[in-house]
Design an enzyme around this catalytic site. Structure first.
Site, mmCIF file in Angstrom:
data_model
loop_
_atom_site.group_PDB
_atom_site.id
_atom_site.type_symbol
_atom_site.label_atom_id
_atom_site.label_comp_id
_atom_site.label_asym_id
_atom_site.label_seq_id
_atom_site.Cartn_x
_atom_site.Cartn_y
_atom_site.Cartn_z
ATOM 1 N N TRP B 328 0.841 -1.208 0.000
ATOM 2 C CA TRP B 328 0.000 0.000 0.000
ATOM 3 C C TRP B 328 0.870 1.249 0.000
ATOM 4 C CZ3 TRP B 328 -0.192 4.013 3.515
ATOM 5 C CH2 TRP B 328 -1.280 4.898 3.387
ATOM 6 N N HIS B 329 2.028 1.156 0.672
ATOM 7 C CA HIS B 329 2.875 2.340 0.808
ATOM 8 C C HIS B 329 3.493 2.773 -0.500
ATOM 9 C CE1 HIS B 329 2.603 1.181 5.045
ATOM 10 N NE2 HIS B 329 2.750 2.463 5.266
ATOM 11 N N GLY B 330 3.601 1.885 -1.453
ATOM 12 C CA GLY B 330 4.109 2.339 -2.737
ATOM 13 C C GLY B 330 4.713 1.243 -3.562
#
Lengths: 79, 482, 296
Positions: B328-330
């Site tokens: 989700w963070h990247g």
């Protein structure tokens, strides 16, 4: 199977899976009422219940139960 | 307009005064807030505003359609929900991950000898996209599960999605807890405003006096890791974790505080994660709005689907769950491996759970403070290691940083380190003290003391400390890039 | 008092308290800093440069200036008083401010500016002049004219102006590079043999404006201005070219020590990639002094 019989069997399952000393489930009982009943043990309970009653629930049904009463309703439907 | 800037507060004043004074009912208030939210978002990224409005409209329609079909045509309802989730994921995938995948595939083909045109897709990621797409997807899933009622009020729905204090960086609210609040008019309430301001102040303190003071030092160390010895890296790692926490928690506190001033309760995001006794508990206290989202909508369905595989099913679900959180963070392999790392740790915790409980019972360790603190320390170290991975720009950088640990100890890199000691250290102690009191005593601390003089003096001292010792040059926020 | 009004009242009480604390901190800080000379603390150095120092030769620049120009050696060689006002991390605006402050007190005969890094973007350490807003005229004018109203509002608060100064005071009390007329000597040696060459130089427009202002000021006051490029292990060829062109354009003397082999054959003269150590500074200062005398 009568509802009372189902409740008796559920009590046994809960005591076994959640490692409780004893429990008295009612229609209105929810996860908030029992400390050891969290999302993880919830699935373990489902597995045990499915085995004990010989039924299979859908994912949606499992997510929708808001209390033990609705769980019992689902069991009754499947039997 | 970041929350810790004068411009934001001017904007907020311009919004909140009419909010309380000019409207007789919730319709007017909600519409006003919605307009303010769109202006706020447009100010940050006006090119994406049409996308935001567009997807909001689509999901509004989906919500109603799913509810209509839930009883009458369950298959249809499921399909519509899946459509919603795919749409949300699709948007997220395009803006966040597509460029990365193209890059990786091009590199893969190149290494196999297949020439591919060098194309760097310049897809600019819209700010806040990870947060509002999650709200949208959560909404349709909740409606389908009948744990939230769909809303006919388009303004309320649009406001839920675009609510300006939380749109850029969370916390990620749920329809079931947020929408009902919009159905009533919010009146000026002194305790809400007072509490909201205190939370904003605390958030500002965390960010400017701890996170932004530590940041320049850790950035230099990790940005230039090849020049630093093991001592410096070992000091920088836990400092970075503290920085990450105070940065994000500070921002969340400010967002929650701003919402509270307006009479709206937003979900909490942090609950003293450094007091967690194991990795599982830590994740229940860190970025709670994201963790619960992923737990409810990824972990539970997976867990249920894998339930017949016993413990291995649980492990698989856990691992996938944490990978989802990581990714989700990247779009970076570091986030993926971060997820794998934590997934494995969680599997270990889950696997050892019963054994640990038996051990504790046998040795009467339940109330043993030393035991609790050693568990907390171990947990903190696990997360420190994870955070080195989290901040690395690439796997190569991470491995390079770890390799430095074998290069021998030496003097600590002391450039700019003194300001950490003089300002961030006392500030961190204060934060720790406050959290310790909250964890163990749950009652009086300075800003909430029953004595009004203590309260006012505490607030004045805190404000003064922020202006005197805080890094006020408007540093941006780590989580803005997500 | 009806509860509806007590929050504004409490806010007012808090505001009053903060103002009192603000004034108190400002008063104490002002008095502590006033007593500082430039020997032991950076804030003292800045204060001396902005408020007190006078000399025949003024050295401007950043850390290169601070560590390379041995004031004693230069003074002995040139037979003039020399003050080194280099402060690490400072750029062209600071040089401009120091020069303006100097010219209010005296007219130096020669201004030497070590140019590397003066034109890079970014504030650098400039916030460290904030305590002198309202005390030193060039600093006050700078903030009034070149920053926005939010910044000016913040500067009204003593707490904001003295933000960060406690660190500067304590740090140097513990770890003092003893300065002599502004010059600080570095110990230690770099064990690196190669010189790294980099490209790409884009002077920041605001910094360039300040540099031109320095040139203008020197012209207006008939002060000799000399640009210097110190030796470095890592140097930017494009910046060197830009500086050479700038000096030709403004008809200024440029002392270019970048390619002088004496510094590089014996690598024991460098402390790190950008700075000479004490022995390197001694050699450098002698050479610069000689070149300054020649062109006189």
């Amino acid at each position: 199977m009568e509802r009372t019989e189902i409740f008796e069997k559920l009590n046994e399952i809960f005591v076994d899976v959640l490692d409780l000393d004893e429990v008295e489930l009612t229609d209105a009982t929810t996860a908030d009422d029992i400390e050891e009943w969290d999302s993880l043990s919830h699935v373990q309970l489902v597995v045990a219940i499915e085995k004990a009653f010989g039924v299979k629930f859908t994912a949606l049904e499992i997510m929708k139960w808001k209390n033990v009463g609705e769980l019992v309703d689902s069991i009754v439907q499947k039997l | 307009m970041v929350v810790n800037s004068i411009n934001f507060w001017l904007f907020f004043a311009a919004v909140v005064v009419p909010y309380f004074l000019c409207f007789r009912g919730q319709r007017g208030q909600n519409l006003w807030l919605l307009l303010a939210s769109y202006v706020f978002y447009g100010w940050a990224d006006w090119k994406i505003l049409p996308l935001l409005v567009g997807v909001t409209a689509v999901f509004y329609g989906l919500g109603l359609a799913i509810a209509r079909n839930n009883e009458s045509n369950p298959r249809r309802a499921s399909q519509l929900t899946t459509l919603g989730v795919l749409l949300g994921l699709g948007i997220l995938f395009y803006f966040k991950y597509f460029g990365f995948f193209v890059q990786e595939f091009t590199a893969l083909f190149a290494s196999l000898g297949v020439p591919c045109g060098e194309r760097t897709l310049n897809i600019v990621m819209p700010i806040g996209i990870s947060f509002f797409t999650f709200k949208l997807m959560g909404y349709v899933i909740e409606v389908h599960r009948q744990t939230a009622a769909p809303t006919r009020d388009a303004v309320q729905f649009a406001l839920f999605i675009a609510f300006f204090p939380t749109i850029l960086s969370g916390p990620i609210d749920r329809a079931a807890t947020f929408l009902p609040q919009l159905q009533r008019r919010r009146r000026y309430n002194e305790s809400d405003v007072s509490e909201g301001l205190k939370r904003v102040l605390w958030g500002l303190f965390l960010k400017t006096c701890i996170a932004d003071v530590i940041a320049p030092w850790t950035t230099v160390v990790f940005g230039n890791y090849a020049h630093h010895n093991a001592t410096t890296i070992l000091v920088a790692a836990p400092l970075y974790l503290i920085q990450l926490y105070t940065d994000f928690c500070g921002f969340s506190e400010m967002a929650i505080g701003v919402a509270r001033i307006m009479g709206l309760r937003v979900v909490e995001n942090f609950q003293r994660p450094f007091f967690a006794k194991n990795v599982a508990e830590y994740w229940r206290r860190w970025h709670m709005s994201l963790t619960t989202w992923i737990t409810d909508y990824v972990f539970m369905p997976l867990n249920v689907a894998f339930r017949d595989w016993g413990l291995w099913g649980l492990y698989a679900a856990t691992l996938l769950n944490l990978i989802a959180i990581g990714v989700w963070h990247g779009a970076n392999w570091t986030y993926f491996w971060f997820g794998v790392y934590h997934g494995l740790l969680l599997c270990i915790v889950t696997g050892l759970d019963k054994r640990r409980k038996r051990f504790e019972k046998a040795h009467h360790l339940k109330d043993n403070e030393l035991y609790a603190w050693s568990r907390r320390l171990l947990t903190f170290l696990c997360f420190t290691f994870g955070s080195v991975l989290f901040q690395a720009a690439s796997m190569g950088d991470f491995l390079g940083t770890i390799a430095r640990l074998g290069q021998g100890f030496g003097p600590l890199y002391s450039e700019e380190f003194s300001s950490l000691v003089i300002y961030a250290l006392p500030a961190t102690c204060l934060m720790f003290l406050r959290e310790w009191v909250a964890e163990y005593r749950r009652d009086i601390h300075f800003m909430h003391s029953p004595n009004i003089i203590v309260r006012l003096v505490s607030i004045a001292l805190l404000i003064s400390f922020i202006i005197y010792a805080g890094q006020l040059e408007g540093n941006s926020f780590i989580y803005f890039q997500f | 008092m009806p509860p509806r009004f007590s929050l504004p009242l409490k806010a007012l009480a808090v505001l009053t308290l903060v103002l009192l604390i603000d004034q108190g901190v400002g008063f104490v800080s002002r008095h502590v800093i006033q007593g500082l000379d430039d020997k032991l603390s950076q804030i003292g150095s800045i204060q001396q440069a902005l408020l007190h120092k006078r000399s025949d030769v003024l050295i401007l620049g950043a850390s290169c200036a601070k560590y390379h120009y041995n004031s004693q050696i230069l003074a002995d060689s040139l037979q003039m008083t020399v003050e080194n006002t280099g402060v690490g991390g400072m750029k062209a605006e600071y040089s401009d401010l120091v020069l303006q402050s100097y010219l209010e007190r005296c007219t130096p005969r020669c201004v030497v500016i070590d140019v590397y890094g003066q034109l890079d973007s970014g504030e650098g350490r400039l916030p460290r002049v904030r305590p002198f807003y309202g005390v030193n005229q060039p600093v006050t004018d700078y903030y009034d004219s070149e920053t926005d109203w939010q910044q000016r509002l913040k500067l009204q608060s003593a707490l904001y102006r003295y933000n960060g100064t406690l660190d500067l005071l304590l740090r140097h009390a513990l770890n003092a590079p003893n300065r002599s007329h502004g010059f600080a000597e570095m110990a230690g040696e770099l064990s690196m043999k190669d010189t790294v060459v980099v490209h790409h130089f884009q002077p920041d427009p605001a910094k360039e404006r300040h540099l031109r202002h320095v040139v203008q000021l020197c012209r207006d006051h008939s002060v000799r201005l000399v640009f210097v490029l110190s030796p470095r292990r890592e140097h930017n060829v494009d910046q060197e070219a830009w500086v050479s062109a700038f000096c030709r354009e403004h008809n200024l003397q440029l002392i270019n020590e970048l390619h002088v082999p004496d510094y590089y054959t014996e690598e024991r003269l460098f402390h790190d990639e950008s700075h000479l150590n004490g022995r390197g500074a001694a050699l450098f200062s002698k050479r610069v002094a000689r070149k300054l005398r020649i062109e006189n």
